[in-house]
Design a protein around this motif. Structure first.
Motif, PDB file in Angstrom:
ATOM      1  N   SER A   1       0.831  -1.205   0.000  1.00 38.39           N
ATOM      2  CA  SER A   1       0.000   0.000   0.000  1.00 38.39           C
ATOM      3  C   SER A   1       0.862   1.250   0.000  1.00 38.39           C
ATOM      4  O   SER A   1       0.564   2.226  -0.715  1.00 38.39           O
ATOM      5  CB  SER A   1      -0.942  -0.012   1.206  1.00 38.39           C
ATOM      6  OG  SER A   1      -0.206  -0.067   2.421  1.00 38.39           O
TER       7      SER A   1
ATOM      8  N   TYR B   1      -2.977   7.795   5.406  1.00 39.76           N
ATOM      9  CA  TYR B   1      -3.807   7.051   6.357  1.00 39.76           C
ATOM     10  C   TYR B   1      -5.267   7.496   6.343  1.00 39.76           C
ATOM     11  O   TYR B   1      -6.164   6.673   6.509  1.00 39.76           O
ATOM     12  CB  TYR B   1      -3.247   7.199   7.776  1.00 39.76           C
ATOM     13  CG  TYR B   1      -2.061   6.299   8.043  1.00 39.76           C
ATOM     14  CD1 TYR B   1      -2.188   4.921   8.055  1.00 39.76           C
ATOM     15  CD2 TYR B   1      -0.796   6.852   8.261  1.00 39.76           C
ATOM     16  CE1 TYR B   1      -1.095   4.105   8.284  1.00 39.76           C
ATOM     17  CE2 TYR B   1       0.298   6.039   8.489  1.00 39.76           C
ATOM     18  CZ  TYR B   1       0.144   4.663   8.505  1.00 39.76           C
ATOM     19  OH  TYR B   1       1.228   3.856   8.724  1.00 39.76           O
TER      20      TYR B   1
ATOM     21  N   LEU C   1      -6.048   5.203   2.284  1.00 39.23           N
ATOM     22  CA  LEU C   1      -6.411   3.886   2.814  1.00 39.23           C
ATOM     23  C   LEU C   1      -7.923   3.665   2.868  1.00 39.23           C
ATOM     24  O   LEU C   1      -8.395   2.591   2.477  1.00 39.23           O
ATOM     25  CB  LEU C   1      -5.787   3.682   4.197  1.00 39.23           C
ATOM     26  CG  LEU C   1      -4.305   3.317   4.223  1.00 39.23           C
ATOM     27  CD1 LEU C   1      -3.857   3.033   5.658  1.00 39.23           C
ATOM     28  CD2 LEU C   1      -4.014   2.111   3.344  1.00 39.23           C
TER      29      LEU C   1
ATOM     30  N   LEU D   1      -7.947  -3.501  -0.889  1.00 39.76           N
ATOM     31  CA  LEU D   1      -7.177  -4.188   0.139  1.00 39.76           C
ATOM     32  C   LEU D   1      -7.857  -5.483   0.567  1.00 39.76           C
ATOM     33  O   LEU D   1      -7.198  -6.502   0.795  1.00 39.76           O
ATOM     34  CB  LEU D   1      -6.976  -3.268   1.351  1.00 39.76           C
ATOM     35  CG  LEU D   1      -6.035  -2.078   1.157  1.00 39.76           C
ATOM     36  CD1 LEU D   1      -6.054  -1.189   2.389  1.00 39.76           C
ATOM     37  CD2 LEU D   1      -4.622  -2.544   0.870  1.00 39.76           C
TER      38      LEU D   1
END
Length: 283
Positions: free
Chosen positions: A96, A191, A195, A202
């Motif tokens: 990532s 973050y 994400l 993911l």
């Protein structure tokens, strides 16, 4: 538009397609059905040569009890968990961050680094067997859980980085620019914005990597010796015995080894499909 919908095919082609589907389904499910039936077959029937007929005597509890209690299968299962979970987490974390950097930072070596990740996915793992084994011996990681974790993370990170880089590249770059204008640093941008947006990717990637690592037999066989760090795939092979092969126990162990991957897929099926189809349609 390609592919053409089945309803618009010619009648002969459509009929052949519909007739071939159940045949393909039966051929695909037949080995699985044979393993399931063999896992409940008694040892006496196997000794008599009844490999493919319907069992006359079921030994469901005896076979699975032998695998779970009288063999170190639970030890192998714990080893697989200790290897797979850190490998998935480590590969996801590294990929990532690397995918974010390759997708958002236009540095000079960007294309060359991306090409390295792509090229690494085409290297046959058999070519790396001898140098990787020698490296584990040199580093003192041979026959250890840590060694398997390290090399699984290394081998899976390239594919995961390529996948996530392309996924992040499809996100609106205006979001990143707006966050930077508002004063967010790169870690906050990663973050708090990137994400959450790539969570479906993911999830889909985690299922794939979990399946790859959990079902790995090649590296487990090359980098382990004995029962100390061996995962469940090696444990199933160890059920064969020295002189005779108890196929009912091997089949039962194989089904038990496959359950975690199947359970994880069905538990995260919605996220898996969302991750694979993200961006397929607009509007």
């Amino acid at each position: 538009m390609y592919p053409m919908p089945v309803a618009k095919w010619k009648p002969a082609s459509r009929g052949l397609y519909k007739a071939s589907l159940p045949i393909a389904l039966v051929l695909w499910l037949l080995p699985l059905f044979a393993v399931m039936v063999t896992s409940v077959r008694s040892s006496n029937e196997l000794m008599e040569g009844n490999y493919w007929g319907w069992p006359h005597q079921f030994a469901l509890f005896e076979n699975y009890r032998t695998v779970l209690v009288d063999s170190p299968m639970l030890h192998y299962f714990v080893n697989s968990c200790l290897i797979t979970i850190p490998s998935v987490v480590g590969a996801m974390a590294l990929a990532s961050m690397a995918g974010f950097a390759l997708a958002t930072y236009p540095f000079k070596a960007n294309a060359a680094l991306l090409g390295t990740f792509v090229a690494g996915n085409f290297v046959p793992i058999q070519v790396l067997m001898i140098p990787v084994r020698q490296l584990t011996l040199s580093l003192g990681l041979f026959n250890t859980v840590e060694g398997l974790i390290l090399f699984h993370v290394a081998f899976q990170t390239g594919f995961c980085t390529l996948f996530l880089r392309n996924f992040i590249k499809e996100l609106p770059f205006e979001l990143i620019e707006a966050a930077r204008i508002e004063g967010a640093n790169e870690w906050q941008l990663f973050y708090r914005i990137i994400l959450p947006l790539i969570a479906p990717a993911l999830a889909a990637l985690a299922i794939l990597v979990f399946t790859f690592v959990w079902n790995d037999y090649f590296w487990a066989l090359c980098l382990t010796q004995g029962d100390d760090a061996a995962p469940i795939t090696v444990g199933v092979a160890a059920l064969k015995g020295q002189w005779t092969t108890a196929w009912n126990l091997v089949s039962a162990g194989s089904l038990l080894a496959a359950l975690p991957s199947v359970a994880m897929f069905f538990a995260m099926q919605k996220h898996f499909i969302a991750g694979l189809t993200f961006g397929a349609t607009k509007g």
